[in-house]
Design a protein around this motif. Structure first.
Motif, mmCIF file in Angstrom:
data_model
loop_
_atom_site.group_PDB
_atom_site.id
_atom_site.type_symbol
_atom_site.label_atom_id
_atom_site.label_comp_id
_atom_site.label_asym_id
_atom_site.label_seq_id
_atom_site.Cartn_x
_atom_site.Cartn_y
_atom_site.Cartn_z
ATOM 1 N N PHE A 158 16.063 -0.808 8.061
ATOM 2 C CA PHE A 158 16.159 -0.234 6.712
ATOM 3 C C PHE A 158 14.759 0.208 6.297
ATOM 4 C CE2 PHE A 158 15.641 -0.393 2.143
ATOM 5 C CZ PHE A 158 16.676 0.417 1.728
ATOM 6 N N THR A 159 14.600 1.489 6.049
ATOM 7 C CA THR A 159 13.285 1.999 5.648
ATOM 8 C C THR A 159 13.413 3.210 4.724
ATOM 9 O OG1 THR A 159 11.152 2.825 6.429
ATOM 10 C CG2 THR A 159 13.065 3.487 7.715
ATOM 11 N N THR A 160 12.478 3.321 3.801
ATOM 12 C CA THR A 160 12.387 4.547 2.997
ATOM 13 C C THR A 160 11.016 5.179 3.247
ATOM 14 O OG1 THR A 160 11.459 3.346 1.137
ATOM 15 C CG2 THR A 160 13.854 3.612 1.163
ATOM 16 N N SER A 161 10.320 4.641 4.258
ATOM 17 C CA SER A 161 8.928 5.037 4.494
ATOM 18 C C SER A 161 8.797 6.366 5.207
ATOM 19 C CB SER A 161 8.246 4.007 5.371
ATOM 20 O OG SER A 161 7.777 2.989 4.587
ATOM 21 N N GLY A 193 8.245 4.937 9.174
ATOM 22 C CA GLY A 193 8.274 3.481 9.306
ATOM 23 C C GLY A 193 9.461 3.094 10.166
ATOM 24 N N THR A 194 9.365 1.946 10.823
ATOM 25 C CA THR A 194 10.485 1.535 11.673
ATOM 26 C C THR A 194 11.515 0.728 10.880
ATOM 27 O OG1 THR A 194 9.383 -0.513 12.253
ATOM 28 C CG2 THR A 194 9.007 1.358 13.704
ATOM 29 N N GLY A 195 11.095 0.167 9.740
ATOM 30 C CA GLY A 195 12.015 -0.673 8.975
ATOM 31 C C GLY A 195 12.179 -2.054 9.582
ATOM 32 N N LEU A 207 0.839 -1.208 0.000
ATOM 33 C CA LEU A 207 0.000 0.000 0.000
ATOM 34 C C LEU A 207 0.869 1.252 0.000
ATOM 35 C CD1 LEU A 207 -2.873 -0.781 2.547
ATOM 36 C CD2 LEU A 207 -2.981 -0.814 0.051
ATOM 37 N N LYS A 208 1.925 1.217 0.810
ATOM 38 C CA LYS A 208 2.809 2.393 0.884
ATOM 39 C C LYS A 208 3.541 2.603 -0.437
ATOM 40 C CE LYS A 208 4.706 1.040 4.875
ATOM 41 N NZ LYS A 208 5.526 1.064 6.106
ATOM 42 N N ALA A 209 3.978 1.496 -1.063
ATOM 43 C CA ALA A 209 4.696 1.589 -2.348
ATOM 44 C C ALA A 209 3.782 2.156 -3.432
ATOM 45 C CB ALA A 209 5.226 0.223 -2.746
HETATM 46 N N1 LIG Z 1 6.365 -3.749 -1.909
HETATM 47 C C1 LIG Z 1 7.356 -2.877 -1.806
HETATM 48 N N2 LIG Z 1 7.581 -1.955 -2.791
HETATM 49 C C2 LIG Z 1 8.586 -1.057 -2.706
HETATM 50 N N3 LIG Z 1 9.438 -0.975 -1.656
HETATM 51 C C3 LIG Z 1 9.278 -1.864 -0.654
HETATM 52 C C4 LIG Z 1 8.245 -2.856 -0.670
HETATM 53 N N4 LIG Z 1 8.358 -3.607 0.463
HETATM 54 C C5 LIG Z 1 9.406 -3.099 1.147
HETATM 55 N N5 LIG Z 1 9.959 -2.057 0.491
HETATM 56 C C6 LIG Z 1 11.119 -1.256 0.918
HETATM 57 O O1 LIG Z 1 11.739 -1.919 2.007
HETATM 58 C C7 LIG Z 1 11.779 -1.052 3.141
HETATM 59 C C8 LIG Z 1 11.728 -1.889 4.392
HETATM 60 O O2 LIG Z 1 10.440 -2.475 4.567
HETATM 61 P P1 LIG Z 1 9.940 -2.794 6.019
HETATM 62 O O3 LIG Z 1 8.598 -3.409 5.941
HETATM 63 O O4 LIG Z 1 10.993 -3.562 6.725
HETATM 64 O O5 LIG Z 1 9.902 -1.373 6.701
HETATM 65 P P2 LIG Z 1 8.830 -0.198 6.579
HETATM 66 O O6 LIG Z 1 7.619 -0.669 5.875
HETATM 67 O O7 LIG Z 1 9.535 0.976 6.015
HETATM 68 O O8 LIG Z 1 8.485 0.081 8.101
HETATM 69 P P3 LIG Z 1 7.619 -0.862 9.062
HETATM 70 O O9 LIG Z 1 7.218 -2.086 8.293
HETATM 71 O O10 LIG Z 1 8.558 -1.218 10.167
HETATM 72 O O11 LIG Z 1 6.502 -0.006 9.466
HETATM 73 C C9 LIG Z 1 10.644 -0.087 2.931
HETATM 74 O O12 LIG Z 1 10.847 1.133 3.618
HETATM 75 C C10 LIG Z 1 10.697 0.109 1.408
HETATM 76 O O13 LIG Z 1 11.736 0.988 1.044
#
Ligand SMILES: Nc1ncnc2c1ncn2[C@@H]1O[C@H](COP(=O)(O)OP(=O)(O)OP(=O)(O)O)[C@@H](O)[C@H]1O
Ligand SMILES: [Mg+2]
Length: 223
Positions: A158-161, A176-178, A110-112
């Protein structure tokens, strides 16, 4: 709770912005309730039951039902899952672990999709059996994972969120916490499985593939 919302809706019928916000609040409450009951159920099963082979088509069908309710709000279409073959039983696991895995992958998608600013977001789950392994692929047409990050996404923190929750309103989004992918990988590793970012199918940009050992005959006997 919803009765109070009804009262609020009646309050300023002419104020469009107000009505929009209340509508969003109502949708969020309904979604939240659906998720809580889904997790409550998964967790209570976890307490009362031992580890047992998980029938992946049932697991995915249940999850698909829950997220289908959510998609209108997120402008995302969740395609009917693709099921290749029958008897898709994984090694013995807790059913709540699948709730954790699927929910993490779903919120990431959803975030992507939101980052990609799509009018028509798409999510697709494919499951099946290959070389004695049970697999699940989680695809979306979000902003994609660049080559250099394909392994790093599983590292803790690791996060870009910028938005940890799709429930969050624009003005109170948090980082996001990553940890999501790390938690998912830890579960998969614990059962001798593998998770990786693989090539996506046409029309999709990201594909997260999980492989787990199939349940053995002895494990199936105890089911
Ligand atoms: N479906 C996806 N499309 C694009 N990037 C993704 C996808 N899944 C993960 N990522 C990348 O991987 C990173 C790490 O994912 P992760 O679920 O560990 O952390 P997050 O979603 O940022 O935070 P959190 O899940 O802890 O709330 C994301 O911040 C994003 O950059
Ligand atoms: Mg995440």
């Amino acid at each position: 709770m919803l009765a109070s919302i009804k009262l609020l809706i009646k309050k300023f019928p002419e104020d469009e912005l107000y009505q929009d916000k209340i509508k969003r609040l109502k949708e969020n409450i309904i979604t939240l309730r659906t998720y809580t009951s889904y997790f409550d159920k998964a967790i209570s099963e976890n307490i009362t039951r031992e580890l047992e082979p998980q029938e992946l088509d049932l697991v995915v069908a249940k999850f698909f039902k829950v997220i289908s309710l959510d998609t209108g709000m997120n402008k995302v279409t969740v395609q009917e899952p693709e099921v290749n073959g029958g008897d898709l039983f994984t090694v013995p696991m807790h059913s709540s672990e699948w709730a954790t895995i699927l929910f993490n992958l779903y919120t990431n998608s959803l975030k992507a999709i939101k980052r990609a600013d799509h009018k028509e977001g798409k999510i697709w789950i494919r499951i099946g059996k290959q070389n004695g392994k049970i697999y699940l692929e989680f695809l979306d047409n979000g902003d994609g994972i660049p080559e250099e990050n394909k392994e790093r996404v599983f590292e803790p923190f690791f996060t870009t969120s910028t938005s940890a929750s799709h429930f969050a309103a624009e003005e109170d989004e948090v980082l996001g916490t990553g940890l999501g992918m790390k938690i998912v990988k830890d579960i998969i590793d614990a059962y001798g499985g593998e998770i990786e970012v693989v090539d996506a199918h046409p029309g999709y940009s990201t594909n997260i593939r999980i492989e787990l050992p199939e349940a053995s005959e002895i494990e199936m006997e105890n089911l």
